[in-house]
Write a protein that holds these residues in place. Structure first.
Motif, PDB file in Angstrom:
ATOM      1  N   TRP A 101      86.120  71.276 164.005  1.00 25.71           N
ATOM      2  CA  TRP A 101      86.266  72.710 164.228  1.00 25.71           C
ATOM      3  C   TRP A 101      85.467  73.492 163.183  1.00 25.71           C
ATOM      4  O   TRP A 101      85.340  73.065 162.041  1.00 25.71           O
ATOM      5  CB  TRP A 101      87.732  73.131 164.105  1.00 25.71           C
ATOM      6  CG  TRP A 101      88.608  72.676 165.222  1.00 25.71           C
ATOM      7  CD1 TRP A 101      89.135  71.432 165.395  1.00 25.71           C
ATOM      8  CD2 TRP A 101      89.091  73.474 166.305  1.00 25.71           C
ATOM      9  NE1 TRP A 101      89.919  71.391 166.521  1.00 25.71           N
ATOM     10  CE2 TRP A 101      89.908  72.634 167.100  1.00 25.71           C
ATOM     11  CE3 TRP A 101      88.926  74.799 166.668  1.00 25.71           C
ATOM     12  CZ2 TRP A 101      90.550  73.089 168.244  1.00 25.71           C
ATOM     13  CZ3 TRP A 101      89.571  75.255 167.812  1.00 25.71           C
ATOM     14  CH2 TRP A 101      90.357  74.409 168.593  1.00 25.71           C
ATOM     15  N   LYS A 102      84.954  74.640 163.576  1.00 31.56           N
ATOM     16  CA  LYS A 102      84.447  75.608 162.618  1.00 31.56           C
ATOM     17  C   LYS A 102      85.617  76.494 162.222  1.00 31.56           C
ATOM     18  O   LYS A 102      86.199  77.178 163.062  1.00 31.56           O
ATOM     19  CB  LYS A 102      83.319  76.435 163.221  1.00 31.56           C
ATOM     20  CG  LYS A 102      82.024  75.648 163.408  1.00 31.56           C
ATOM     21  CD  LYS A 102      80.870  76.563 163.769  1.00 31.56           C
ATOM     22  CE  LYS A 102      79.547  75.809 163.779  1.00 31.56           C
ATOM     23  NZ  LYS A 102      78.397  76.720 164.071  1.00 31.56           N
ATOM     24  N   VAL A 103      85.968  76.462 160.958  1.00 31.38           N
ATOM     25  CA  VAL A 103      87.105  77.220 160.447  1.00 31.38           C
ATOM     26  C   VAL A 103      86.590  78.506 159.821  1.00 31.38           C
ATOM     27  O   VAL A 103      85.774  78.475 158.892  1.00 31.38           O
ATOM     28  CB  VAL A 103      87.894  76.400 159.416  1.00 31.38           C
ATOM     29  CG1 VAL A 103      89.023  77.237 158.814  1.00 31.38           C
ATOM     30  CG2 VAL A 103      88.439  75.120 160.051  1.00 31.38           C
ATOM     31  N   VAL A 104      87.045  79.640 160.350  1.00 32.21           N
ATOM     32  CA  VAL A 104      86.581  80.944 159.881  1.00 32.21           C
ATOM     33  C   VAL A 104      87.788  81.811 159.527  1.00 32.21           C
ATOM     34  O   VAL A 104      88.766  81.856 160.279  1.00 32.21           O
ATOM     35  CB  VAL A 104      85.720  81.655 160.947  1.00 32.21           C
ATOM     36  CG1 VAL A 104      85.156  82.956 160.392  1.00 32.21           C
ATOM     37  CG2 VAL A 104      84.586  80.751 161.421  1.00 32.21           C
ATOM     38  N   LEU A 105      87.723  82.477 158.395  1.00 34.61           N
ATOM     39  CA  LEU A 105      88.773  83.413 158.005  1.00 34.61           C
ATOM     40  C   LEU A 105      88.415  84.803 158.492  1.00 34.61           C
ATOM     41  O   LEU A 105      87.261  85.227 158.409  1.00 34.61           O
ATOM     42  CB  LEU A 105      88.933  83.437 156.480  1.00 34.61           C
ATOM     43  CG  LEU A 105      89.156  82.094 155.784  1.00 34.61           C
ATOM     44  CD1 LEU A 105      89.329  82.303 154.290  1.00 34.61           C
ATOM     45  CD2 LEU A 105      90.348  81.356 156.374  1.00 34.61           C
ATOM     46  N   ALA A 106      89.407  85.531 159.009  1.00 35.39           N
ATOM     47  CA  ALA A 106      89.232  86.928 159.430  1.00 35.39           C
ATOM     48  C   ALA A 106      90.303  87.738 158.716  1.00 35.39           C
ATOM     49  O   ALA A 106      91.473  87.721 159.110  1.00 35.39           O
ATOM     50  CB  ALA A 106      89.363  87.064 160.942  1.00 35.39           C
ATOM     51  N   ARG A 133      85.980  79.431 173.446  1.00 38.81           N
ATOM     52  CA  ARG A 133      86.028  78.186 172.683  1.00 38.81           C
ATOM     53  C   ARG A 133      86.671  78.419 171.321  1.00 38.81           C
ATOM     54  O   ARG A 133      86.375  77.703 170.358  1.00 38.81           O
ATOM     55  CB  ARG A 133      84.612  77.630 172.499  1.00 38.81           C
ATOM     56  CG  ARG A 133      83.930  77.223 173.788  1.00 38.81           C
ATOM     57  CD  ARG A 133      84.551  75.960 174.384  1.00 38.81           C
ATOM     58  NE  ARG A 133      84.404  74.821 173.472  1.00 38.81           N
ATOM     59  CZ  ARG A 133      85.030  73.664 173.637  1.00 38.81           C
ATOM     60  NH1 ARG A 133      85.877  73.493 174.656  1.00 38.81           N
ATOM     61  NH2 ARG A 133      84.836  72.673 172.789  1.00 38.81           N
ATOM     62  N   ALA A 134      87.548  79.404 171.252  1.00 39.65           N
ATOM     63  CA  ALA A 134      88.149  79.741 169.965  1.00 39.65           C
ATOM     64  C   ALA A 134      89.642  80.006 170.097  1.00 39.65           C
ATOM     65  O   ALA A 134      90.138  80.378 171.165  1.00 39.65           O
ATOM     66  CB  ALA A 134      87.459  80.967 169.366  1.00 39.65           C
ATOM     67  N   VAL A 135      90.341  79.802 168.992  1.00 42.62           N
ATOM     68  CA  VAL A 135      91.761  80.133 168.864  1.00 42.62           C
ATOM     69  C   VAL A 135      91.924  80.941 167.585  1.00 42.62           C
ATOM     70  O   VAL A 135      91.287  80.641 166.564  1.00 42.62           O
ATOM     71  CB  VAL A 135      92.633  78.861 168.797  1.00 42.62           C
ATOM     72  CG1 VAL A 135      94.089  79.227 168.518  1.00 42.62           C
ATOM     73  CG2 VAL A 135      92.528  78.067 170.087  1.00 42.62           C
ATOM     74  N   SER A 193      99.570  71.800 170.738  1.00 51.86           N
ATOM     75  CA  SER A 193      99.317  73.219 170.537  1.00 51.86           C
ATOM     76  C   SER A 193      98.176  73.714 171.416  1.00 51.86           C
ATOM     77  O   SER A 193      97.447  72.920 172.014  1.00 51.86           O
ATOM     78  CB  SER A 193      98.962  73.474 169.069  1.00 51.86           C
ATOM     79  OG  SER A 193      97.629  73.034 168.812  1.00 51.86           O
ATOM     80  N   PRO A 194      97.975  75.038 171.491  1.00 56.92           N
ATOM     81  CA  PRO A 194      96.836  75.571 172.250  1.00 56.92           C
ATOM     82  C   PRO A 194      95.488  75.051 171.747  1.00 56.92           C
ATOM     83  O   PRO A 194      94.520  75.031 172.505  1.00 56.92           O
ATOM     84  CB  PRO A 194      96.969  77.083 172.042  1.00 56.92           C
ATOM     85  CG  PRO A 194      98.430  77.312 171.854  1.00 56.92           C
ATOM     86  CD  PRO A 194      98.884  76.124 171.060  1.00 56.92           C
ATOM     87  N   LEU A 195      95.430  74.612 170.498  1.00 62.85           N
ATOM     88  CA  LEU A 195      94.169  74.080 169.989  1.00 62.85           C
ATOM     89  C   LEU A 195      93.797  72.776 170.682  1.00 62.85           C
ATOM     90  O   LEU A 195      92.614  72.454 170.809  1.00 62.85           O
ATOM     91  CB  LEU A 195      94.242  73.872 168.479  1.00 62.85           C
ATOM     92  CG  LEU A 195      94.218  75.141 167.609  1.00 62.85           C
ATOM     93  CD1 LEU A 195      95.615  75.714 167.450  1.00 62.85           C
ATOM     94  CD2 LEU A 195      93.594  74.883 166.260  1.00 62.85           C
ATOM     95  N   ALA A 196      94.801  72.026 171.138  1.00 56.20           N
ATOM     96  CA  ALA A 196      94.520  70.753 171.796  1.00 56.20           C
ATOM     97  C   ALA A 196      93.812  70.935 173.127  1.00 56.20           C
ATOM     98  O   ALA A 196      93.189  69.992 173.634  1.00 56.20           O
ATOM     99  CB  ALA A 196      95.829  69.991 171.994  1.00 56.20           C
ATOM    100  N   ALA A 197      93.908  72.134 173.705  1.00 52.40           N
ATOM    101  CA  ALA A 197      93.245  72.392 174.994  1.00 52.40           C
ATOM    102  C   ALA A 197      91.738  72.492 174.855  1.00 52.40           C
ATOM    103  O   ALA A 197      91.004  72.379 175.851  1.00 52.40           O
ATOM    104  CB  ALA A 197      93.810  73.659 175.605  1.00 52.40           C
ATOM    105  N   LEU A 198      91.251  72.720 173.635  1.00 53.94           N
ATOM    106  CA  LEU A 198      89.816  72.871 173.402  1.00 53.94           C
ATOM    107  C   LEU A 198      89.254  71.565 172.840  1.00 53.94           C
ATOM    108  O   LEU A 198      89.107  71.388 171.639  1.00 53.94           O
ATOM    109  CB  LEU A 198      89.546  74.029 172.433  1.00 53.94           C
ATOM    110  CG  LEU A 198      89.964  75.406 172.901  1.00 53.94           C
ATOM    111  CD1 LEU A 198      89.642  76.453 171.858  1.00 53.94           C
ATOM    112  CD2 LEU A 198      89.302  75.749 174.217  1.00 53.94           C
ATOM    113  N   THR A 199      88.964  70.643 173.712  1.00 56.14           N
ATOM    114  CA  THR A 199      88.474  69.327 173.282  1.00 56.14           C
ATOM    115  C   THR A 199      86.952  69.285 173.377  1.00 56.14           C
ATOM    116  O   THR A 199      86.323  70.132 174.001  1.00 56.14           O
ATOM    117  CB  THR A 199      89.084  68.238 174.165  1.00 56.14           C
ATOM    118  OG1 THR A 199      88.772  68.504 175.559  1.00 56.14           O
ATOM    119  CG2 THR A 199      90.571  68.180 173.986  1.00 56.14           C
TER     120      THR A 199
END
Length: 221
Positions: free
Chosen positions: A101-106, A159-161, A215-221
């Motif tokens: 994953w690309k981890v980005v802080l907002a 493609r993001a959560v 989790s919803p993250l698992a849907a983005l494979t």
């Protein structure tokens, strides 16, 4: 295809919401305003100007807004050397980074405050980019911080959560077209987060880390 996990920071990864409440309450008190802490808590996560307007109303002396914001920053700054990361926050970011994953802080934080938050997290090795208050014109609940994070990641909304702890986070993520995950560690009730657009809600980063597979993250494979 690449994926982006966008994270709010205050109250989501670092346990700071009630420190902000205390600092804002004291800033208001020093300026002669009696604002209950529960009201301040519900407004945390908004940009300073919006928070002040929400709590004092449109008929306030707007020329004093800058003084209030400065007082809050000075009071909150006293905590910079001891901000506590929430349980497994850094491990969650490193796990996602390791999984591609690309981890980005907002975050609405910037400058020394953002530096203090990143020191508390101690996970710079897992963070691809940061969209701070200096990078956008409008803060949450505007979608702009999340959109900026996606641009930095080079990843489309589909493609993001986005993971956050406030109603403003959920509204910003929903308006940006990303799936939203809420966490309860910021002190906002589950029903409020779900009502603002959260697809799923977890207790804290540790709970989300332990539940990634479902989790919803698992849907983005």
């Amino acid at each position: 295809m690449e994926r982006a996990a966008v994270f709010d920071v205050d109250g989501t990864l670092v346990d700071t919401n009630h420190l902000h409440v205390t600092a804002w309450w004291e800033a208001f008190r020093q300026a002669g305003h009696q604002v209950p802490m529960h009201a301040v808590h519900r407004a945390v996560g908004l940009p300073s100007g919006d928070l002040i307007e929400r709590l004092l109303g449109e008929d306030r002396d707007k020329e004093r807004d800058g003084d209030l914001s400065t007082a809050h920053k000075a009071l909150y700054g006293q905590f910079f050397d001891r901000l506590p990361a929430l349980r497994d926050a850094g491990n969650l970011l490193r796990r996602l980074h390791g999984d591609g994953w690309k981890v980005v802080l907002a975050t609405s934080a910037s400058g020394p405050e953002l530096s203090a938050l990143r020191r508390a997290l101690d996970a710079d090795d897992a963070i691809t980019a940061t969209a701070s208050a200096e990078d956008v014109e409008a803060g949450k609940p505007s979608p702009e911080p999340v959109q900026q994070a996606l641009e930095l990641a080079g990843v489309p909304a589909g493609r993001a959560v986005f993971v956050g702890d406030t109603v403003w986070d959920m509204k910003a993520g929903s308006r940006a077209g990303v799936r939203c995950v809420g966490v309860l560690c910021g002190g906002i009730p589950r029903a409020d987060l779900e009502g603002a657009g959260a697809d799923a809600v977890y207790d804290d980063p540790a709970h989300l880390l332990a539940s990634l597979a479902d989790s919803p993250l698992a849907a983005l494979t």
